[in-house]
Design a protein around this motif. Structure first.
Motif, PDB file in Angstrom:
ATOM      1  N   GLY A 109       0.803  -1.191   0.000  1.00 44.73           N
ATOM      2  CA  GLY A 109       0.000   0.000   0.000  1.00 44.73           C
ATOM      3  C   GLY A 109       0.844   1.251   0.000  1.00 44.73           C
ATOM      4  N   PRO A 110       0.244   2.383   0.061  1.00 44.93           N
ATOM      5  CA  PRO A 110       0.983   3.636   0.114  1.00 44.93           C
ATOM      6  C   PRO A 110       1.714   3.787   1.447  1.00 44.93           C
ATOM      7  CG  PRO A 110      -1.355   4.034   0.374  1.00 44.93           C
ATOM      8  CD  PRO A 110      -1.189   2.574   0.068  1.00 44.93           C
ATOM      9  N   VAL A 111       2.850   4.491   1.427  1.00 47.95           N
ATOM     10  CA  VAL A 111       3.649   4.633   2.645  1.00 47.95           C
ATOM     11  C   VAL A 111       4.420   5.957   2.616  1.00 47.95           C
ATOM     12  CG1 VAL A 111       5.608   3.369   1.667  1.00 47.95           C
ATOM     13  CG2 VAL A 111       5.319   3.454   4.122  1.00 47.95           C
ATOM     14  N   ASP A 149       8.658  13.366   4.176  1.00 44.78           N
ATOM     15  CA  ASP A 149       8.760  14.280   3.043  1.00 44.78           C
ATOM     16  C   ASP A 149       8.484  13.622   1.696  1.00 44.78           C
ATOM     17  OD1 ASP A 149      11.080  12.766   3.280  1.00 44.78           O
ATOM     18  OD2 ASP A 149      12.378  14.354   2.515  1.00 44.78           O
ATOM     19  N   VAL A 150       8.397  12.292   1.680  1.00 42.51           N
ATOM     20  CA  VAL A 150       8.143  11.556   0.440  1.00 42.51           C
ATOM     21  C   VAL A 150       7.051  10.518   0.693  1.00 42.51           C
ATOM     22  CG1 VAL A 150       9.144  10.064  -1.337  1.00 42.51           C
ATOM     23  CG2 VAL A 150      10.531  11.859  -0.315  1.00 42.51           C
ATOM     24  N   PHE A 151       6.141  10.408  -0.252  1.00 34.57           N
ATOM     25  CA  PHE A 151       5.037   9.456  -0.201  1.00 34.57           C
ATOM     26  C   PHE A 151       5.230   8.480  -1.356  1.00 34.57           C
ATOM     27  CE2 PHE A 151       0.490   8.461  -1.130  1.00 34.57           C
ATOM     28  CZ  PHE A 151       0.143   7.955   0.119  1.00 34.57           C
ATOM     29  N   ALA A 197       3.379   0.569 -11.354  1.00 31.87           N
ATOM     30  CA  ALA A 197       4.758   0.892 -10.997  1.00 31.87           C
ATOM     31  C   ALA A 197       4.759   1.692  -9.696  1.00 31.87           C
ATOM     32  CB  ALA A 197       5.419   1.698 -12.109  1.00 31.87           C
ATOM     33  N   ILE A 198       5.937   1.774  -9.066  1.00 31.05           N
ATOM     34  CA  ILE A 198       6.095   2.555  -7.848  1.00 31.05           C
ATOM     35  C   ILE A 198       6.357   4.005  -8.240  1.00 31.05           C
ATOM     36  CG2 ILE A 198       7.412   2.852  -5.712  1.00 31.05           C
ATOM     37  CD1 ILE A 198       5.893   0.153  -5.883  1.00 31.05           C
ATOM     38  N   HIS A 199       5.631   4.911  -7.614  1.00 34.27           N
ATOM     39  CA  HIS A 199       5.797   6.346  -7.835  1.00 34.27           C
ATOM     40  C   HIS A 199       6.116   7.006  -6.497  1.00 34.27           C
ATOM     41  CE1 HIS A 199       3.616   5.224 -11.439  1.00 34.27           C
ATOM     42  NE2 HIS A 199       3.938   6.381 -11.965  1.00 34.27           N
ATOM     43  N   LEU A 200       6.818   8.124  -6.556  1.00 34.91           N
ATOM     44  CA  LEU A 200       7.119   8.923  -5.373  1.00 34.91           C
ATOM     45  C   LEU A 200       6.509  10.305  -5.538  1.00 34.91           C
ATOM     46  CD1 LEU A 200      10.926   8.137  -4.923  1.00 34.91           C
ATOM     47  CD2 LEU A 200       8.991   7.011  -3.800  1.00 34.91           C
ATOM     48  N   PHE A 201       5.898  10.798  -4.481  1.00 37.66           N
ATOM     49  CA  PHE A 201       5.426  12.177  -4.448  1.00 37.66           C
ATOM     50  C   PHE A 201       6.262  12.907  -3.411  1.00 37.66           C
ATOM     51  CE2 PHE A 201       2.699  15.539  -2.692  1.00 37.66           C
ATOM     52  CZ  PHE A 201       2.563  16.298  -3.847  1.00 37.66           C
ATOM     53  N   ASP A 208       4.763  -3.720 -10.144  1.00 31.87           N
ATOM     54  CA  ASP A 208       5.468  -3.434  -8.896  1.00 31.87           C
ATOM     55  C   ASP A 208       4.457  -2.982  -7.852  1.00 31.87           C
ATOM     56  OD1 ASP A 208       7.785  -4.076 -10.197  1.00 31.87           O
ATOM     57  OD2 ASP A 208       8.336  -2.003 -10.613  1.00 31.87           O
ATOM     58  N   LEU A 209       4.577  -3.553  -6.643  1.00 37.65           N
ATOM     59  CA  LEU A 209       3.563  -3.368  -5.605  1.00 37.65           C
ATOM     60  C   LEU A 209       4.190  -3.201  -4.225  1.00 37.65           C
ATOM     61  CD1 LEU A 209       1.461  -6.427  -6.778  1.00 37.65           C
ATOM     62  CD2 LEU A 209       0.927  -4.047  -7.277  1.00 37.65           C
ATOM     63  N   ASP A 210       3.418  -2.687  -3.300  1.00 38.60           N
ATOM     64  CA  ASP A 210       3.711  -2.668  -1.862  1.00 38.60           C
ATOM     65  C   ASP A 210       5.057  -2.056  -1.474  1.00 38.60           C
ATOM     66  OD1 ASP A 210       1.245  -3.921  -1.391  1.00 38.60           O
ATOM     67  OD2 ASP A 210       2.134  -5.888  -1.739  1.00 38.60           O
ATOM     68  N   PRO A 211       5.284  -0.785  -1.760  1.00 42.77           N
ATOM     69  CA  PRO A 211       6.544  -0.154  -1.358  1.00 42.77           C
ATOM     70  C   PRO A 211       6.658  -0.028   0.150  1.00 42.77           C
ATOM     71  CG  PRO A 211       5.002   1.505  -2.114  1.00 42.77           C
ATOM     72  CD  PRO A 211       4.362   0.167  -2.384  1.00 42.77           C
ATOM     73  N   SER A 212       7.899  -0.085   0.643  1.00 39.64           N
ATOM     74  CA  SER A 212       8.163   0.076   2.077  1.00 39.64           C
ATOM     75  C   SER A 212       9.553   0.684   2.260  1.00 39.64           C
ATOM     76  CB  SER A 212       8.089  -1.281   2.781  1.00 39.64           C
ATOM     77  OG  SER A 212       8.313  -1.120   4.159  1.00 39.64           O
ATOM     78  N   PHE A 213       9.642   1.803   2.983  1.00 36.08           N
ATOM     79  CA  PHE A 213      10.920   2.456   3.228  1.00 36.08           C
ATOM     80  C   PHE A 213      11.692   1.759   4.332  1.00 36.08           C
ATOM     81  CE2 PHE A 213       8.773   6.059   1.225  1.00 36.08           C
ATOM     82  CZ  PHE A 213       9.791   6.576   0.437  1.00 36.08           C
TER      83      PHE A 213
END
Length: 75
Positions: free
Chosen positions: A1-3, A9-11, A25-29, A48-53
């Protein structure tokens, strides 16, 4: 999900690519600048799914769907 990144400072989120509405795809805002960036470029039928920092915010892990029975973890 979104993280959110640990510094807030980045979503990071998954959405359709600019070239294909069916490919994900994974995008950054970037919150402070308002910049939207496509980070990953999956090929073929990949998604590409489920990003996690990482806790320090320097790395991003995500899953890459290859087929119905195969996926990979990328950093």
């Amino acid at each position: 999900g979104p993280v959110w990144s640990p510094l807030g400072d980045v979503f990071a989120f998954t959405t359709a690519t600019a070239k294909s509405k069916s490919k994900r795809a994974i995008h950054l805002f970037h919150w402070k600048t308002g910049r939207l960036q496509q980070l990953t470029y999956p090929s073929g039928q990949q998604h590409d799914l489920d990003p996690s920092f990482s806790p320090d915010g320097r790395q991003l892990a995500f899953g890459r769907w290859l087929t119905n029975s195969t996926s990979e973890l990328h950093v």
